[in-house]
Design a protein around this motif. Sequence first.
Motif, PDB file in Angstrom:
ATOM      1  N   UNK A 763       0.819  -1.207   0.000  1.00 25.80           N
ATOM      2  CA  UNK A 763       0.000   0.000   0.000  1.00 25.80           C
ATOM      3  C   UNK A 763       0.858   1.265   0.000  1.00 25.80           C
ATOM      4  N   UNK A 764       0.483   2.183  -0.901  1.00 32.28           N
ATOM      5  CA  UNK A 764       1.148   3.483  -1.025  1.00 32.28           C
ATOM      6  C   UNK A 764       0.084   4.559  -1.138  1.00 32.28           C
ATOM      7  N   UNK A 765       0.288   5.660  -0.461  1.00 33.09           N
ATOM      8  CA  UNK A 765      -0.603   6.828  -0.582  1.00 33.09           C
ATOM      9  C   UNK A 765       0.194   7.965  -1.203  1.00 33.09           C
ATOM     10  N   UNK A 766      -0.455   8.714  -2.100  1.00 31.12           N
ATOM     11  CA  UNK A 766       0.197   9.825  -2.771  1.00 31.12           C
ATOM     12  C   UNK A 766      -0.783  10.997  -2.862  1.00 31.12           C
ATOM     13  N   UNK A 767      -0.254  12.202  -2.951  1.00 28.65           N
ATOM     14  CA  UNK A 767      -1.133  13.356  -3.057  1.00 28.65           C
ATOM     15  C   UNK A 767      -0.374  14.595  -3.478  1.00 28.65           C
ATOM     16  N   UNK A 768      -1.130  15.658  -3.770  1.00 30.33           N
ATOM     17  CA  UNK A 768      -0.511  16.929  -4.133  1.00 30.33           C
ATOM     18  C   UNK A 768      -1.467  18.054  -3.768  1.00 30.33           C
ATOM     19  N   UNK A 769      -0.945  19.255  -3.654  1.00 31.98           N
ATOM     20  CA  UNK A 769      -1.725  20.450  -3.394  1.00 31.98           C
ATOM     21  C   UNK A 769      -0.964  21.630  -3.976  1.00 31.98           C
ATOM     22  N   UNK A 770      -1.708  22.543  -4.646  1.00 35.46           N
ATOM     23  CA  UNK A 770      -1.028  23.650  -5.287  1.00 35.46           C
ATOM     24  C   UNK A 770      -1.895  24.883  -5.387  1.00 35.46           C
ATOM     25  N   UNK A 771      -1.226  25.989  -5.466  1.00 34.01           N
ATOM     26  CA  UNK A 771      -1.894  27.277  -5.570  1.00 34.01           C
ATOM     27  C   UNK A 771      -1.147  28.112  -6.599  1.00 34.01           C
ATOM     28  N   UNK A 772      -1.931  28.793  -7.470  1.00 29.34           N
ATOM     29  CA  UNK A 772      -1.314  29.641  -8.483  1.00 29.34           C
ATOM     30  C   UNK A 772      -2.098  30.928  -8.610  1.00 29.34           C
ATOM     31  N   UNK A 773      -1.435  31.989  -8.979  1.00 22.96           N
ATOM     32  CA  UNK A 773      -2.108  33.254  -9.226  1.00 22.96           C
ATOM     33  C   UNK A 773      -1.403  33.969 -10.371  1.00 22.96           C
ATOM     34  N   UNK A 774      -2.209  34.721 -11.121  1.00 25.15           N
ATOM     35  CA  UNK A 774      -1.685  35.531 -12.203  1.00 25.15           C
ATOM     36  C   UNK A 774      -2.331  36.898 -12.103  1.00 25.15           C
ATOM     37  N   UNK A 775      -2.149  37.684 -13.120  1.00 27.35           N
ATOM     38  CA  UNK A 775      -2.627  39.058 -13.055  1.00 27.35           C
ATOM     39  C   UNK A 775      -4.142  39.108 -12.896  1.00 27.35           C
TER      40      UNK A 775
END
Length: 813
Positions: A763-775
């Motif tokens: 068993x393996x758990x994986x994940x991600x989280x991200x935030x981006x902003x532009x003009x």
Amino acid sequence: MKDICKRTALALALGAVTASLVPAQAVGQTKTTYKEKDLGLLPAPQAQPDLTGLWYHINERQVKQANDEFGRLKALYPGWQVPKEIETELNKINGRLKGTLKPAATKPSESDAPQRVPQKRDPTLSKTSSKASALEEFAQRTPKVRANASEQQVRALVELSNQLKRTDFYLLMGWTAIDKGMLDIAAQQFSLALETAVRDIDEQSAQQGLNSVTGIRLQQALALRDFEALEAFLQRDDSYYVKDVLQGEAWQQYDAKNYTFAETLFHLVDDDEGEYLALMAQETESAKQAAFALACSIDTDVFIRRCADALATRQAQFYDSMRYKQSIEAGKALSQLRRLSLDEQALIGWAAKEIQDTTTATSAFERVLSKTPNDSVIANELVSLNQSDDTTLNRLALKYSEVKRILQERTTRNAWPRKQFWLAYQNDDPREVLAQTKDGLSAVYGMNTRNRSGGEGLGNFDVLSQYVGIGSGYKNWLWQVSLDYKQFFSGRPQTNDWFGDRQLGSTFSGISGFEDTALRAEAFYQAPDFNFYVNLDYAMFDQPVKAEVTGQISATKFLANTTVAATLFRKAKEDSLLSQTGTFYTDHTQAWGYVIESGVRGLVAHSITDKVSVAGTAQVSRLEGERVANNSSLSVRGDMSYDIASLVSPKLDYWRVGPFLSYTRYEKNLSGFTVGNGGYFSPSQFLSIGGYSELLTLEVLNWQIKLRSSLALSRVEQDDNLRFPTGEAFRPQDLNETLGESSDTGLSGNFMAEGQYRFNNNWIAAGYIGKAFAVEYQAFEAGIQIRWRAGKGNGVTSDELLLSSPRISGFVL
């Protein structure tokens, strides 16, 4: 009795003359005692004594004189092998053989003396007797006296000899003429003696006289280095005497270290052995070349061996002097004479490698490796020579275990920094094999969300996806099939917003979201210097606009210090509900949107040093949708990075930081939500300049983290464009309405964190989280996945981080 004594005196004189000349004529016959290791050279035969006098005494039964002459000859010629017939005849006259009688005394008895009958004297006989007596008297003189006779007297006696035509007189005057240096007369007298001789002993003496004349003339020609004359002597020589003399002289010159003269003489007499030794002794390049040519032109064991030895030496010398082609030719010629040693065979390979003759080098090294299958140096050369020829490498790997091992080792050594973990696993890299069982059956469940927020209402868009999938490995492929369930939510148009074919007079009350399913499949292939990826999606079966098949084909080529990647893609524009799925008119009867972007993107990355690299990416695409105007776009980006991981922590795989510059433009601004627009961000110009950072922790631990961030100064410009570019406005007067133009400058950036953790073998758990902003917008995304895989393992690798998938990243890296 008087005649007998006179003839005896004449014979003794001739014998003395002959004996006195022996040393002069023996000079040319003396051969060197030079010995060459393993050549089997035999010493030349010794000069033979003149036996004229000895045979005369034997035939006349003169025992004392015969014994004295025999003793004198033995003393003069200690190495003389006495002929059998002489031993026999000496034994007979000395009474040492049974049944033989001792000869009578030299002086005959009265009873044996011939009875003389007085006869009338014939004047002619008297005259002849007088001539003969002059010659007989001359014969009784000592050799010294005869040699001091005047030339006039000798010529007169020669004339008498010619008149009398007696062999013994011819011989007498022939030897006398030699003493006087009158060689033409001597040759003439000996020739006449040879014609008139009856006895073998006389023929032998005459021939020996002729040989003496020839010998003297040979010595004169040798002294003058008159090679034309020497060659003429050889052509006229039927008795091999001239050849023997010249051959003896050649060896004497060789012993005297006059090698050039000796070589010429050996060449004249066709003495290959002597000519070769004389050439080799000169130690000049031209002489050695001539010796080599001679050795290789003679088909005998000795000379074949010499030719082979010379070729072996030349092969090495040519290689050392960087004349590689000649070295190869020498090696191939040597192989025609004998089997090459391993070093000689390898030298052909090294020389061929230097001139980039891959075929010859491969063939040579293969022969060496077939005899020494564990020679890693040769195996490495075979791999290096054929690194771009997969067919040959595969053949070599099947044939030679060392090549297979090197290929596996090199593959895994190169695969690791390239993140080709599937390839490393296939080649039994111990790190990857212990980390996880990659070819075992795997099952995944995942969920991710994406939120884009911009202007009020239609500028907001949310997607929530869940999926299940199974996958495994087959031969060189990894594959996975997934079923997706997606939910889309869009902001609602506000009063006075332009939507559909008009400007809304009230708040929108129609459908602003959908949910549906999708199927997708993907396959991944890795080779030692090549990656390939393909995926297919069939999404949103019941969305407002007819569903399309989308997907991509990606390939990457790994060169020594450069990586080249390209992707052909066809995918939905995921900026809004309108661009990703399509939407309805206000009256809910017609739909438009669902923009499909098709194009190609490419990447080139080059490592300047182990820590510094540069990269460039570019993308060209075409955008088309249902009742949406066509559009095109261009994007480029340049990066430079420096890996600071070693300066920070040993637990980091890499930490790249550096500047970047990016530029994007669209042909048309189709960002509106009216018919003909696509609802996607399509600036006429979007320029960003800033810096970025990307960090990855070590591979094959049971946990891993990847962090990415960037910050840039950006400028956005959007050109004016019609609100109804396809002319489908509800009211004709709205066809000239435009979106308006705008521009803005500000900061843009993003941050993304990924991670995975292995709980146990399966068993393996994986994940991600991200935030981006532009003009003008902000975005948020997150995802999680639970993965089960058969087999055992105690680590994870970055190729299974969720955003590392080529389907998401855009390149198969």
